[in-house]
Design an enzyme around this catalytic site. Structure first.
Site, mmCIF file in Angstrom:
data_model
loop_
_atom_site.group_PDB
_atom_site.id
_atom_site.type_symbol
_atom_site.label_atom_id
_atom_site.label_comp_id
_atom_site.label_asym_id
_atom_site.label_seq_id
_atom_site.Cartn_x
_atom_site.Cartn_y
_atom_site.Cartn_z
ATOM 1 N N LYS A 44 0.839 -1.200 0.000
ATOM 2 C CA LYS A 44 0.000 0.000 0.000
ATOM 3 C C LYS A 44 0.874 1.250 0.000
ATOM 4 O O LYS A 44 2.072 1.191 0.283
ATOM 5 C CB LYS A 44 -0.906 -0.001 1.235
ATOM 6 C CG LYS A 44 -0.165 0.096 2.569
ATOM 7 C CD LYS A 44 -1.119 0.072 3.738
ATOM 8 C CE LYS A 44 -0.367 0.194 5.060
ATOM 9 N NZ LYS A 44 -1.274 0.226 6.222
ATOM 10 N N TYR A 279 14.747 30.371 7.079
ATOM 11 C CA TYR A 279 13.621 31.173 7.551
ATOM 12 C C TYR A 279 13.604 31.299 9.069
ATOM 13 O O TYR A 279 13.784 30.323 9.802
ATOM 14 C CB TYR A 279 12.298 30.561 7.093
ATOM 15 C CG TYR A 279 12.072 30.609 5.607
ATOM 16 C CD1 TYR A 279 12.073 31.811 4.915
ATOM 17 C CD2 TYR A 279 11.852 29.436 4.891
ATOM 18 C CE1 TYR A 279 11.861 31.855 3.548
ATOM 19 C CE2 TYR A 279 11.631 29.468 3.529
ATOM 20 C CZ TYR A 279 11.637 30.683 2.858
ATOM 21 O OH TYR A 279 11.423 30.718 1.498
#
Length: 391
Positions: A44, A279
């Site tokens: 999956k 940042y």
């Protein structure tokens, strides 16, 4: 689903190298741990980020007799790609592609009456008429999908048996899922095993004759032989990651990590002390140093939560993300070293070369290694090695 990347004609910005020999070896190890059971390789979420089709094929080559997916769309894609063995999918919502799944000979999971009603209706519309392969899921204590014990289970089993007698479905499995199998000794494990045996016994007393009964996931396959029954569903362990790192790493279970994530350093430059980095300037250089720019970020699946803590190996040395992880890049403080642009930065791998592992990144980000590998995005090419099975 991620396909095999062609051989690069130029150095790649980043790459996730997938070692299919390691995957096959992991499957063989897991099979040996559950010799009396069949093995399902769970592929999956694009094989936990590793690439569903190449990994599914390699797992089958190594002896996996079942493949497992969450969504029916994932399972249908495997079948369309030519995988012909048993494939099971379990995450259904109303209006799902039941008929397509039946016609593709998939095993579908049913947890309640609405799903049984939809799959039986779809089976009656197939041409030629094809019974649906249905596995009934029991909620033995996880509290997610699955039918509750007692009256709900009795109603579901009874209705499924009536549909089977009418030739509309075939009840191929009875199954459940553990909540705490990664914590050996947790009281819920014995409680769930007891409940599972009770619910299976009830169904079989009523006349269900399943092909497989299964509850064991990766940690249960590794540590709970009494849970193996007819089939074990192995997910993260197939990809060489320990589901229970508090107990042991991959090597302790005879496993090897399959994915190595690396990038090419894009820039190295000198900066003075007191220079803000990335940042928010959450990192400021403590003195004159060199900074290296690694061109992957949270858009590639690098967790922003690992800002300031994520490890990376450059030039044979461990470094740490300096400041915030940005969308496309992050910075490391190289401490004055000057590797040339293009030098390999290894974020994680098996650890053989001293590089960080996915578990190291999980610790840095406050999560689990499952998430680290699964979240690596499609902007990062998967490059498959050892595609041909030897011997």
């Amino acid at each position: 689903m991620t396909e095999t990347a062609p051989p690069p004609t130029a150095p790649l910005r980043a790459r996730a190298e997938i070692d299919l020999a390691a995957l096959r070896a992991n499957v063989r190890t897991l099979r040996a741990l559950a010799p009396g059971a069949q093995l399902m390789a769970v592929v999956k979420s694009d094989a936990y980020g590793h690439g569903a089709l190449p990994c599914a094929r390699a797992a089958v080559e190594a002896g996996a007799t079942w493949l497992g997916t969450a969504t029916p769309e994932e399972a249908l894609a495997l079948r369309a790609a030519g995988l012909s063995g048993r494939i099971m999918c379990w995450l259904w919502t109303p209006g799902g592609p039941w008929r397509e799944a039946i016609e593709a000979d998939l095993d579908v999971s049913v947890s309640g009456m609405w799903a049984l009603d939809e799959v039986t209706a779809a089976a009656q519309q197939t041409t030629p008429r094809t019974p649906a392969r249905v596995q009934l899921k029991a909620d033995t204590g996880l509290g997610r999908g699955g039918c509750q014990p007692g009256d709900d289970w009795a109603q579901l089993v009874g209705a499924a048996l009536r549909a089977e007698r009418d030739g509309i479905i075939r009840i191929t499995g009875l199954w459940s899922h553990f909540a705490c199998a990664d914590e050996p000794g947790h009281p819920s494990i014995d409680a769930q095993l007891t409940r599972f045996r009770e619910m299976v016994s009830y169904a079989e007393e009523q006349g269900v004759r399943p092909e497989v009964r299964h509850i064991a996931n990766s940690p249960a396959t590794l540590t709970l032989p009494e849970s193996h029954f007819d089939l074990v569903r192995t997910g993260i362990a197939v990809y060489g990651i320990s589901p229970s790192p508090e107990i042991g790493g991959p090597a302790d279970f005879g496993l090897r990590p399959v994915m190595t994530l690396s990038a090419a350093v894009a820039l190295v430059k000198h900066v003075p002390g007191g220079h803000g980095v990335s940042y928010g300037h959450h990192y400021t250089t403590p003195g004159e140093t060199t900074l290296g720019l690694v061109p992957v970020g949270y858009a590639d699946g690098i967790p922003r939560h690992a800002s300031g803590t994520g490890p990376v190996m450059i030039g044979g040395k461990w470094r740490t993300v300096a400041g915030r992880v940005a969308m496309d890049q992050f910075v490391v403080d190289l401490g004055g070293d000057e590797p040339p642009a293009g030098t390999e930065a290894v974020l994680f791998g098996p650890g053989d070369r001293g590089e960080p592992t996915a578990e190291d990144w999980a610790q840095a980000a406050g999560t689990i290694a499952y998430e680290i590998v699964t979240r690596i995005g499609t902007r990062v090419p998967r490059v498959y090695v050892n595609e041909e099975q030897v011997g």
